[in-house]
Motif scaffolding. Structure first.
Motif, PDB file in Angstrom:
ATOM      1  N   TYR A   1      38.938 -13.988  12.393  1.00 31.03           N
ATOM      2  CA  TYR A   1      39.292 -15.385  12.138  1.00 31.03           C
ATOM      3  C   TYR A   1      40.733 -15.675  12.553  1.00 31.03           C
ATOM      4  CZ  TYR A   1      40.191 -19.764   9.705  1.00 31.03           C
ATOM      5  OH  TYR A   1      40.535 -21.052   9.419  1.00 31.03           O
ATOM      6  N   ILE A   2      40.937 -16.712  13.366  1.00 37.19           N
ATOM      7  CA  ILE A   2      42.280 -17.150  13.750  1.00 37.19           C
ATOM      8  C   ILE A   2      42.504 -18.626  13.440  1.00 37.19           C
ATOM      9  CG2 ILE A   2      42.631 -15.402  15.552  1.00 37.19           C
ATOM     10  CD1 ILE A   2      41.773 -17.480  17.597  1.00 37.19           C
ATOM     11  N   GLY A   3      41.447 -19.384  13.185  1.00 32.44           N
ATOM     12  CA  GLY A   3      41.594 -20.779  12.790  1.00 32.44           C
ATOM     13  C   GLY A   3      41.607 -21.750  13.951  1.00 32.44           C
ATOM     14  N   TYR A   4      41.290 -23.014  13.633  1.00 29.91           N
ATOM     15  CA  TYR A   4      41.194 -24.056  14.650  1.00 29.91           C
ATOM     16  C   TYR A   4      42.545 -24.372  15.276  1.00 29.91           C
ATOM     17  CZ  TYR A   4      36.382 -25.005  13.260  1.00 29.91           C
ATOM     18  OH  TYR A   4      35.038 -24.898  13.016  1.00 29.91           O
ATOM     19  N   GLY A   5      43.607 -24.358  14.484  1.00 27.16           N
ATOM     20  CA  GLY A   5      44.923 -24.666  15.023  1.00 27.16           C
ATOM     21  C   GLY A   5      45.336 -23.694  16.112  1.00 27.16           C
ATOM     22  N   THR A   6      45.053 -22.421  15.898  1.00 31.87           N
ATOM     23  CA  THR A   6      45.381 -21.413  16.912  1.00 31.87           C
ATOM     24  C   THR A   6      44.603 -21.664  18.204  1.00 31.87           C
ATOM     25  OG1 THR A   6      45.845 -19.760  15.210  1.00 31.87           O
ATOM     26  CG2 THR A   6      45.344 -18.951  17.412  1.00 31.87           C
ATOM     27  N   VAL A   7      43.318 -21.953  18.067  1.00 30.63           N
ATOM     28  CA  VAL A   7      42.487 -22.191  19.248  1.00 30.63           C
ATOM     29  C   VAL A   7      42.979 -23.411  20.022  1.00 30.63           C
ATOM     30  CG1 VAL A   7      40.166 -22.804  20.028  1.00 30.63           C
ATOM     31  CG2 VAL A   7      40.472 -21.059  18.265  1.00 30.63           C
ATOM     32  N   VAL A   8      43.332 -24.472  19.313  1.00 33.32           N
ATOM     33  CA  VAL A   8      43.816 -25.686  19.982  1.00 33.32           C
ATOM     34  C   VAL A   8      45.099 -25.408  20.753  1.00 33.32           C
ATOM     35  CG1 VAL A   8      44.766 -27.990  19.585  1.00 33.32           C
ATOM     36  CG2 VAL A   8      42.687 -27.265  18.387  1.00 33.32           C
ATOM     37  N   LEU A   9      46.041 -24.706  20.142  1.00 29.11           N
ATOM     38  CA  LEU A   9      47.295 -24.403  20.825  1.00 29.11           C
ATOM     39  C   LEU A   9      47.069 -23.473  22.010  1.00 29.11           C
ATOM     40  CD1 LEU A   9      49.805 -23.943  17.861  1.00 29.11           C
ATOM     41  CD2 LEU A   9      49.665 -25.844  19.464  1.00 29.11           C
ATOM     42  N   ALA A  10      46.152 -22.503  21.865  1.00 31.86           N
ATOM     43  CA  ALA A  10      45.850 -21.594  22.971  1.00 31.86           C
ATOM     44  C   ALA A  10      45.240 -22.355  24.147  1.00 31.86           C
ATOM     45  CB  ALA A  10      44.913 -20.486  22.506  1.00 31.86           C
ATOM     46  N   LEU A  11      44.341 -23.300  23.841  1.00 27.02           N
ATOM     47  CA  LEU A  11      43.759 -24.127  24.907  1.00 27.02           C
ATOM     48  C   LEU A  11      44.827 -24.994  25.563  1.00 27.02           C
ATOM     49  CD1 LEU A  11      40.393 -25.229  23.254  1.00 27.02           C
ATOM     50  CD2 LEU A  11      40.690 -23.613  25.141  1.00 27.02           C
TER      51      LEU A  11
END
Length: 631
Positions: free
Chosen positions: A338-348
């Motif tokens: 689990y890394i969370g939605y915020g991490t995924v958004v920033l990575a994208l």
């Protein structure tokens, strides 16, 4: 932006945060969620302080990281039980045995007579004596030492990620975000809850890549010298028991030359670092390799196909013990990251805005490869079945490299979003990181409360007959619908236990305390007698008197390396033995792992060579330099 306005804005955010925290926490009934939000609040407030220290931001970020990781995982310490679930029983016992050899018998643990009738000490791939975390266990004992070791290993991984982010020229706040994501992602915490302390080796992964990058960038005159540090971190990973992590890292080193401007330099960097690592680790590496040659791993637990379920793996807030995937097979600790939605958004965001950067492209490739390889376990099973020399475990664990890459991408995403407009830095960056911290810490605290929840055994076993006896009792207890062994109770009473046996152990040949005969430390024919003069985990001194030729057998499993009076021992009924003529004999059974002397020689020569190269000039490493300094 004037200083009074900055202070006023920071104070306003702190006050608003405090009010929101009170409202949210008082509305929650789950104590673990409350603690996670409190830890995230401390994080946000700390970041406001970091923002006010422009010349000390990286040291301040490191100090803040060392503070909030124990807060976000305090459940490991403040659990309502004392002993751990699942494999913690095995590792409590295993590490207690290593500690006992040193503290009680004052010998180096070359042989472990307590686990499964006798198995490797130093030659065990998971032997972790040469590590900072085990020093805590030596000083404070196993239950307390393990808890402290969890924090030390997790903080080590976070600080390594922070320093790696600095080498990638990320601002301190963005580096802090990457460090939080890597250290508090469930990819490590789930393994810890399950009772796999070999995951402590993950703390060295960012240090490996940081030191590799520094060696790769080094001038030709200092190139060889700078590769020493990368070799040291590789060796520490091996010493920690991170066999699988080293295998995954070797895959990344194969890919790195294709992602950098100077592939030849990348190959040489890896080669030199690998040679230093082999030399430094030889004291353990050579005995381990020879042990694995004698007792090969015949078990491979394949992970299920997970590519369609990456949203569950990266974004699912599942606790330990969850059954999420079709044909999951192994526990959720083998999959969850689990890394969370915020991490995924920033990575994208980083991928979309920074694709022209070679570094960002490299992180994207690393992420994609790690996610894909970790998801195709069933397709790789035939490869591992025919390559028994490779360390084998659930290939799903390679996703840890993807989490590290995603964490660094998120740091780059924050940099692209915020730091190109410095006036936003102080205020908006802490808010974004605070929201991601809430995502991570509300789960990390819940996970940390799941590990140490078992009480000690209700009935303590009687002390074992001197010097050792073996029991098959498991002292099981039921918790949340599952039965857990607590053979650690027998270990504390001095018994050898048969509850957990590694696939790399000799076949169990010892006689237990429950057998009717032939269960003493020394087995003889009926007419013979013996006197035990000395016993330690590595050595047995016995005086035997026999009127006829007799076999003398000691009650431990046999492996190559057992000697009797400096001659190779025989193997009789799976145990070390020798045959003596009529009369009185003084016999010394001693175990020394094959390859030990060669390993000591190579490690000693490597340390001398490293000291020579390092002594010629000082390594120019500055962990927390100014953001304007040249990397």
């Amino acid at each position: 932006m004037t200083k009074p306005f900055v202070l006023l804005s920071a104070s306003g955010i702190a006050l608003a945060l405090g009010i929101i925290n009170i409202l949210v926490v008082t509305g929650l009934k789950d104590f673990a969620l409350q603690q996670g939000i409190r830890a995230a609040s401390v994080t946000l407030l700390g970041l406001l302080v970091v923002g006010l220290l422009p010349r000390w931001r990286y040291p301040a970020a490191a100090a803040l990281l060392a503070l909030i990781i124990p807060l976000a995982t305090a459940g490991f310490w403040f659990s309502y039980g004392q002993w751990g679930i699942s494999d913690w029983d095995y590792y409590f016992s295993l590490h207690e045995n290593i500690r006992r050899s040193i503290v009680q018998y004052h010998v180096f643990p070359l042989w472990n007579p307590y686990t499964c009738g006798g198995t490797a000490g130093l030659a065990d791939p998971e032997f972790s004596l040469f590590t900072p975390t085990f020093l805590l266990e030596l000083i404070f004992g196993i239950p307390t030492g393990f808890r402290l070791a969890i924090y030390l290993a997790t903080i080590t991984g976070g600080l390594g990620t922070l320093i790696l982010a600095r080498a990638m020229r990320l601002p301190a706040t963005a580096g802090f975000l990457a460090a939080c994501i890597f250290s508090l992602s469930s990819v490590n915490l789930l393994e810890i809850v399950e009772g796999h302390p070999n995951i402590f080796a993950a703390g060295w992964l960012p240090w490996i890549f940081w030191s590799w990058l520094k060696a790769y960038q080094a001038p030709a005159k200092t190139f060889l010298r700078q590769s020493i540090l990368c070799g040291l971190f590789l060796a520490l990973t091996f010493f920690q028991g991170g066999i699988y992590l080293l295998m995954y890292t070797s895959l990344s080193f194969i890919i790195l030359p294709f992602l950098v401007k100077r592939p030849r330099r990348a190959i040489l960097t890896t080669l030199y670092a690998g040679l230093w690592a082999v030399g430094l680790a030889a004291i353990k590496l050579i005995p381990v390799m020879l042990w694995l040659r004698e007792f090969q791993d015949s078990v491979y637990a394949s992970s299920t196909y997970t590519l369609p379920n990456l949203h569950h793996i990266l974004l699912g807030r599942y606790l330990h013990g969850a059954e999420v995937l079709l044909n999951q097979g192994s526990g959720w600790h083998e999959y969850g990251a689990y890394i969370g939605y915020g991490t995924v958004v920033l990575a994208l965001l980083a991928a979309l805005t920074g694709w022209k950067s070679r570094l960002v492209r490299g992180l994207i490739v690393a992420t994609v490869l790690a996610l894909v390889i970790s998801s195709i376990g069933p397709f790789l099973k035939p490869v591992f079945d025919h390559a028994s020399f490779l360390p084998r475990s659930n290939i799903s664990r390679i996703i840890i490299l993807g989490v590290l890459a995603l964490a660094l991408l998120a740091g780059h995403g924050l940099h692209f979003l915020i730091f190109r407009r410095p006036q936003r830095n102080l205020l908006l960056a802490p808010v974004i990181i605070g929201l991601i911290a809430v995502e991570l810490m509300t789960l990390s605290y819940q996970l940390s409360t799941q590990a140490f929840v078992l009480p000690p055994a209700a009935i303590s076993p009687d002390p074992a007959p001197s010097p050792i006896a073996f029991t098959a009792h498991r002292y099981e207890v039921r918790h949340n619908g599952s039965d857990y062994t607590r053979a650690y109770a027998a270990t504390l009473a001095g018994y050898g236990t048969l509850s957990y046996c590694s696939v790399l152990s000799p076949p169990i040949a010892v006689r237990t305390i429950h057998d009717e005969e032939d269960k003493e430390i020394v087995s003889l024919q009926k007419a013979a007698t013996y006197t035990l003069d000395h016993w330690s985990p590595n050595e047995v001194h016995v005086r035997v008197t026999t009127p006829v030729a007799s076999d003398v057998i000691i009650n431990t499993n046999y492996a190559r390396g057992w000697q009797v009076n400096n001659q190779p021992a025989q193997e009789i009924v799976g145990r070390p033995a020798t045959r003596v003529a009529p009369g009185t004999h003084r016999l010394i059974f001693h175990y020394s792992p094959p390859g030990l002397l060669l390993g000591i020689l190579l490690s000693s020569l490597t340390i001398i060579a490293a000291a020579y190269f390092l002594g010629r000039s000082r390594l120019p490493y500055r962990f927390f330099a100014s953001a304007h300094d040249k990397v």
